[in-house]
Scaffold this motif. Structure first.
Motif, short mmCIF file in Angstrom:
data_model
loop_
_atom_site.label_atom_id
_atom_site.label_comp_id
_atom_site.label_asym_id
_atom_site.label_seq_id
_atom_site.Cartn_x
_atom_site.Cartn_y
_atom_site.Cartn_z
N TRP A 96 0.87 -0.96 -0.10
CA TRP A 96 0.47 -0.25 -0.17
C TRP A 96 0.87 1.08 0.52
CZ3 TRP A 96 -5.50 0.48 1.15
CH2 TRP A 96 -5.79 -0.45 1.74
N VAL B 151 0.67 12.33 2.50
CA VAL B 151 0.17 12.62 3.77
C VAL B 151 0.93 14.03 3.47
CG1 VAL B 151 1.47 13.06 6.44
CG2 VAL B 151 0.39 10.64 5.21
N LEU C 225 0.76 17.50 10.46
CA LEU C 225 0.36 15.93 9.66
C LEU C 225 -0.46 15.56 9.96
CD1 LEU C 225 4.36 13.88 10.94
CD2 LEU C 225 3.47 15.34 9.46
N TRP D 222 -2.93 12.55 6.97
CA TRP D 222 -2.78 11.47 6.75
C TRP D 222 -4.21 11.85 4.62
CZ3 TRP D 222 -7.42 8.55 5.77
CH2 TRP D 222 -7.97 8.01 4.51
N ASN E 211 -5.44 7.12 0.29
CA ASN E 211 -3.86 5.11 0.83
C ASN E 211 -4.76 4.46 -0.99
OD1 ASN E 211 -3.28 6.14 3.37
ND2 ASN E 211 -3.14 3.69 4.17
N PHE F 253 3.80 14.62 1.20
CA PHE F 253 5.02 12.96 1.47
C PHE F 253 4.23 12.12 1.09
CE2 PHE F 253 8.17 15.62 3.67
CZ PHE F 253 7.53 16.27 4.88
N ASN G 267 0.90 1.81 4.90
CA ASN G 267 0.22 2.04 5.82
C ASN G 267 0.75 2.04 6.92
OD1 ASN G 267 -2.33 1.78 4.00
ND2 ASN G 267 -2.54 -0.15 4.70
N TRP G 268 1.76 1.91 7.51
CA TRP G 268 2.62 2.16 8.82
C TRP G 268 3.84 3.20 8.45
CZ3 TRP G 268 3.53 -3.10 11.02
CH2 TRP G 268 2.04 -4.52 11.28
N ALA G 269 3.90 3.39 7.18
CA ALA G 269 4.45 4.79 7.12
C ALA G 269 5.98 4.31 7.92
CB ALA G 269 4.08 6.16 8.36
N ASP G 270 6.41 3.33 7.19
CA ASP G 270 7.87 3.10 7.29
C ASP G 270 8.96 3.44 6.87
OD1 ASP G 270 8.26 1.20 5.04
OD2 ASP G 270 6.42 0.81 5.86
N TRP H 204 9.24 8.14 4.25
CA TRP H 204 8.98 9.65 4.00
C TRP H 204 9.83 9.64 2.76
CZ3 TRP H 204 4.80 11.71 7.04
CH2 TRP H 204 4.41 11.51 7.51
N GLY H 205 9.59 10.13 2.40
CA GLY H 205 9.86 11.05 1.12
C GLY H 205 10.33 12.26 1.51
#
Lengths: 110, 115
Positions: B33, B37, B45, B47, B50, B95, B100-103, B105-106
């Motif tokens: 996924w 954000v 922040l 969201w 998705n 971003f 889905n767990w935001a591991d 980021w750009g």
């Protein structure tokens, strides 16, 4: 709704620091897991995840960072604050739609 | 190494459109996924949207529903955000986020909506 406290946290180098994140609803999802994560944003940088699912450190995250809690109350603890820890910290939940973030806590050195 | 690189931000007038892109590398894009954000000084922040691994399911926050469209091209390993009917309050850094767990980021791309 995720409510973080405090909004600002002045700390002395080498001392511990704790940030609270409280949810208006239980974050235990229908699958039994709790999708509460912590994100750090250093000045001038994009966010970076530190902790996932309450208490699991991401690779490369120093062990001075730890997460705890359950249900609606969660805590991020820095055992001994270092200068590089300055920045914003956010909790975020993925247990319920829409995904949401806490308002953030600013950690600064006294 | 996971890398996410957003592009497409800029200055646009209210009511205008922009299309953000997020080029990815270092992971099997089609297996995850993906998320958009945004960050504003006032609201922190937020969201936005998705999209499922194969693009068949999408979810949006109410504030952008009907105006923003998330999509992906798994062959190009790229995530998109089409933003229409832009408002001043859409001004933010956007971003691209893995999973889905935001591991991961750009670096973000600035969108400014102003006349």
């Amino acid at each position: 709704v995720l409510t973080q406290s405090p909004l600002s946290l002045p700390v002395t180098l080498g001392q511990p620091a704790s940030i609270s994140c409280r949810s208006s609803q239980s974050l235990v999802s229908s699958d039994g897991d709790t999708y509460l994560h912590w994100v750090q944003q250093r000045p001038g940088h994009s966010p970076r995840r530190l902790i996932y699912m309450v208490s699991n450190r991401d690779p490369g995250v120093p062990d001075r960072f730890s997460g705890s809690g359950s249900g609606t109350d969660f805590t991020l603890t820095i055992s001994r604050v270092e200068a590089e820890d300055v920045g914003l910290y956010y909790c975020m939940q993925g247990s319920r739609w829409p995904l949401t973030f806490g308002g953030g806590t600013k950690v600064e050195i006294k | 190494e996971v890398q996410l690189a957003e592009s497409g931000g800029g200055l646009v007038q209210p009511g205008g459109s922009l299309r953000l892109s997020c080029a990815t590398s270092g992971f099997t894009f089609g297996n995850f996924w993906m998320t958009w954000v945004r960050q504003t000084p006032g609201k922190g922040l937020e969201w936005l949207a998705n999209i499922k691994e194969d693009g068949t399911d999408t979810y949006y926050v109410d504030s952008v529903k009907g105006r923003f469209t998330i999509s992906r091209d798994n062959g190009k390993r790229t995530l998109y955000l089409q933003m229409d009917s832009l408002r001043v309050e859409d001004t933010a850094v956007y971003f691209c986020v893995k999973g889905n767990w935001a591991d991961h980021w750009g670096q973000g791309t600035q969108v400014t909506v102003s006349s």
